[in-house]
Design a protein around this motif. Structure first.
Motif, PDB file in Angstrom:
ATOM      1  N   UNK A 217     116.125-155.525  61.632  1.00 47.00           N
ATOM      2  CA  UNK A 217     115.742-154.605  62.685  1.00 47.00           C
ATOM      3  C   UNK A 217     116.483-154.793  63.984  1.00 47.00           C
ATOM      4  N   UNK A 218     115.728-155.025  65.050  1.00 39.63           N
ATOM      5  CA  UNK A 218     116.304-155.109  66.391  1.00 39.63           C
ATOM      6  C   UNK A 218     117.283-156.270  66.502  1.00 39.63           C
ATOM      7  N   UNK A 219     117.029-157.377  65.786  1.00 38.25           N
ATOM      8  CA  UNK A 219     117.938-158.523  65.859  1.00 38.25           C
ATOM      9  C   UNK A 219     119.300-158.179  65.252  1.00 38.25           C
ATOM     10  N   UNK A 220     119.309-157.436  64.158  1.00 37.50           N
ATOM     11  CA  UNK A 220     120.583-157.041  63.547  1.00 37.50           C
ATOM     12  C   UNK A 220     121.357-156.119  64.475  1.00 37.50           C
ATOM     13  N   UNK A 221     120.649-155.224  65.153  1.00 35.98           N
ATOM     14  CA  UNK A 221     121.344-154.327  66.084  1.00 35.98           C
ATOM     15  C   UNK A 221     121.926-155.120  67.252  1.00 35.98           C
ATOM     16  N   UNK A 222     121.153-156.059  67.779  1.00 38.43           N
ATOM     17  CA  UNK A 222     121.654-156.872  68.888  1.00 38.43           C
ATOM     18  C   UNK A 222     122.890-157.663  68.462  1.00 38.43           C
ATOM     19  N   UNK A 223     122.841-158.265  67.265  1.00 43.04           N
ATOM     20  CA  UNK A 223     123.984-159.046  66.799  1.00 43.04           C
ATOM     21  C   UNK A 223     125.208-158.158  66.578  1.00 43.04           C
ATOM     22  N   UNK A 224     124.996-156.949  66.035  1.00 39.82           N
ATOM     23  CA  UNK A 224     126.121-156.043  65.789  1.00 39.82           C
ATOM     24  C   UNK A 224     126.792-155.639  67.101  1.00 39.82           C
ATOM     25  N   UNK A 225     125.995-155.342  68.107  1.00 38.88           N
ATOM     26  CA  UNK A 225     126.563-154.966  69.409  1.00 38.88           C
ATOM     27  C   UNK A 225     127.268-156.154  70.049  1.00 38.88           C
ATOM     28  N   UNK A 226     126.695-157.345  69.907  1.00 39.16           N
ATOM     29  CA  UNK A 226     127.337-158.532  70.466  1.00 39.16           C
ATOM     30  C   UNK A 226     128.709-158.762  69.852  1.00 39.16           C
ATOM     31  N   UNK A 227     128.829-158.537  68.544  1.00 42.72           N
ATOM     32  CA  UNK A 227     130.118-158.739  67.874  1.00 42.72           C
ATOM     33  C   UNK A 227     131.157-157.744  68.379  1.00 42.72           C
TER      34      UNK A 227
END
Length: 506
Positions: free
Chosen positions: A333-343
């Motif tokens: 969920x939100x953690x995957x989106x945050x990690x994707x944007x960080x990358x």
């Protein structure tokens, strides 16, 4: 001494409750807003407020900046107030000059909140623009309050608060809304100060109890609650919630008070004060602002920001700051989106094209599935398109970004038609939606638009465009064509291109 104060408070409050409230506020179409503060205004007991009514001509308090100014009611024609000059938005000032004010207020209240993002932006432009009021006679504040309520329905609390403070919350109808907005944005101290300075437009007795407690006058707050209880002026559920707020230790070991339905900003703040903060998911969008406070958990802050950004009520940069605040400690969920944007952000900052090409597909998929592709494009799209010319994901984000025209050449290989739209030169269409876009830019000015513009009703024609785009990317091609033609002919070509690109690429 306490008995004397109680007797005086009882006498004054009884007479106030028995008398009808003058200038009672117009009922809002937003239940969570109006129901929390709809009770007739009652004079604050001197023992509770320490303030005496002023003699002579009554004045009303207008909230302005961080200070409290006093002006006579009626000084400002508030339906002519706005946050941005019409000219700066590309709009004529007489957009609504020929419109019927009652009908216009209804149209603004019913404007879609789930259309294409560009259509939502169009509605917000109409809501915040500084425009000439309708020429037709009517309540000069009806349209003003309708605009405020439409902003609140969209969760645009910052705009609503700024609007109210610029126009002046000098009467009960505006003050009720300003007070509720202040509770949700965290400005309740200033709201309580304004209420204490002008008790004549104070909201409910419950709000007075809350403000007295916030000011540290717990004894006066308890006395006011006792007085309201004795007169039956406070509903039992509200009384219980206030009692928990004033003296939580007396209820130790007991279950928390029932959650009000509907939830109101005041009830939310009271529950928050006793450690029973309600979850904002499932509440009206405006409540999400309360989760942006720094004392709220990181995950809840991100989820609230996503909801608000998705609705266009929050700057996407706030979401980017939250996504990149720290390393996610979980997955999904939100953690995957945050990690994707960080990358993606790290690859852009480091100039690592290989890492960017590897990170973009995942970010596009995850944020697209959450209806957050446009915010991602707004934040990073132009930079990605410049860094990876010819990459289809980068091109798509670049064409959805504010810099679409500047990256059109780099995106032409993978998205030729959309790149042509971004340049203002659509190429040959090959699909029904592309043909609708091309025809929309090629059509002459619709006769209906010319007539409505002559009548001073161009704003209604633009609201028709927003209605036509209510279906988002499922908008029928003929309605998309008409919307693009209308926007272009109305002098809003950049917005017409935004509508076209979102319909093609979202």
């Amino acid at each position: 001494m306490r008995a004397d104060l109680r007797a005086a408070a009882l006498l004054l409050l009884a007479s106030a409750v028995a008398a009808p409230a003058a200038g009672d506020a117009p009922r809002s179409a937003i239940p969570w807003l109006s129901d929390s503060l709809r009770a007739p205004s009652a004079a604050v007991p001197p023992a509770a407020s320490g303030a005496a009514p002023a003699a002579g001509e009554p004045a009303a308090t207008a909230v302005s900046g961080s200070e409290i100014a006093v002006m006579p009611i009626g000084t400002v024609r508030r339906d002519a107030v706005g946050l941005r000059p019409a000219q700066a938005l590309g709009l004529p000032r007489d957009l609504f000059a020929g419109s019927d004010p009652v009908r216009l207020a209804e149209r603004l209240s019913a404007a879609p909140v789930d259309a294409l993002p560009a259509a939502q932006a169009l509605v917000r432009m109409l809501l915040v623009a500084e425009l000439d009021p309708p020429r037709a006679a009517g309540d000069p504040d009806a349209l003003f309050l309708a605009r405020i309520d439409a902003l609140l329905r969209r969760g645009a609390l910052d705009d609503a608060q700024a609007f109210l403070e610029r126009a002046g919350a000098a009467d009960r109808g505006a003050f009720l809304r300003w007070f509720d907005v202040s509770l949700l944005t965290g400005d309740d101290t200033r709201a309580c100060e304004a209420m204490a300075a002008n008790p004549g437009i104070a909201p409910t007795l419950q709000a007075r109890v809350f403000c007295l407690a916030r000011a540290g006058d717990w004894a006066a707050a308890a006395l006011t609650l006792d007085t309201g209880r004795a007169l039956g002026a406070i509903a039992p559920a509200d009384e219980l919630l206030l009692a928990h707020f004033l003296d939580p230790e007396s209820f130790e070991g007991e279950p928390p008070p029932p959650t009000p339905r509907p939830m109101t900003p005041l009830a939310y703040r009271l529950l928050d004060g006793i450690g029973e903060t309600p979850a904002t998911r499932g509440l009206p969008l405006a409540f999400s602002f309360a989760d942006l406070r720094p004392n709220v958990g990181w995950k809840a802050q991100i989820e609230a920001a996503e909801r608000l950004v998705r609705a266009g009520a929050l700057d996407p940069n706030r979401l980017l700051a939250l996504y990149t605040e720290r390393r996610p400690s979980a997955s999904g969920g939100v953690w995957d989106r945050a990690e994707a944007v960080q990358r993606v952000d790290a690859a852009l900052l480091g100039g690592d094209r290989a890492a960017l090409a590897a990170a973009l597909p995942d970010a596009v998929e995850r944020l697209g599935a959450a209806d957050l592709l446009l915010p991602l494009a707004t934040l990073l799209g132009e930079r990605a398109a410049r860094a990876l010319p010819g990459d289809p994901h980068a091109a798509r984000l670049g064409l959805l970004s504010p810099g679409a025209e500047s990256v059109a050449d780099a995106a032409a290989e993978t998205h030729p038609f959309a790149a042509g739209v971004a340049r203002g030169e659509p190429v040959d269409p090959t699909t029904p939606i592309e043909r609708a876009v091309a025809d929309g830019f090629a059509r002459p000015t619709p006769e209906r638009l010319e007539r409505m513009a002559r009548e001073g009703r161009l704003g209604e024609a633009l609201l028709d465009v927003a209605d036509a785009l209510r279906g988002g990317t499922d908008t029928p091609p003929d309605e998309l064509e008409d919307a693009i033609a209308t926007l272009r002919a109305a002098g809003l070509p950049s917005l017409a291109r935004r509508v076209a690109l979102e319909a093609l690429l979202l």
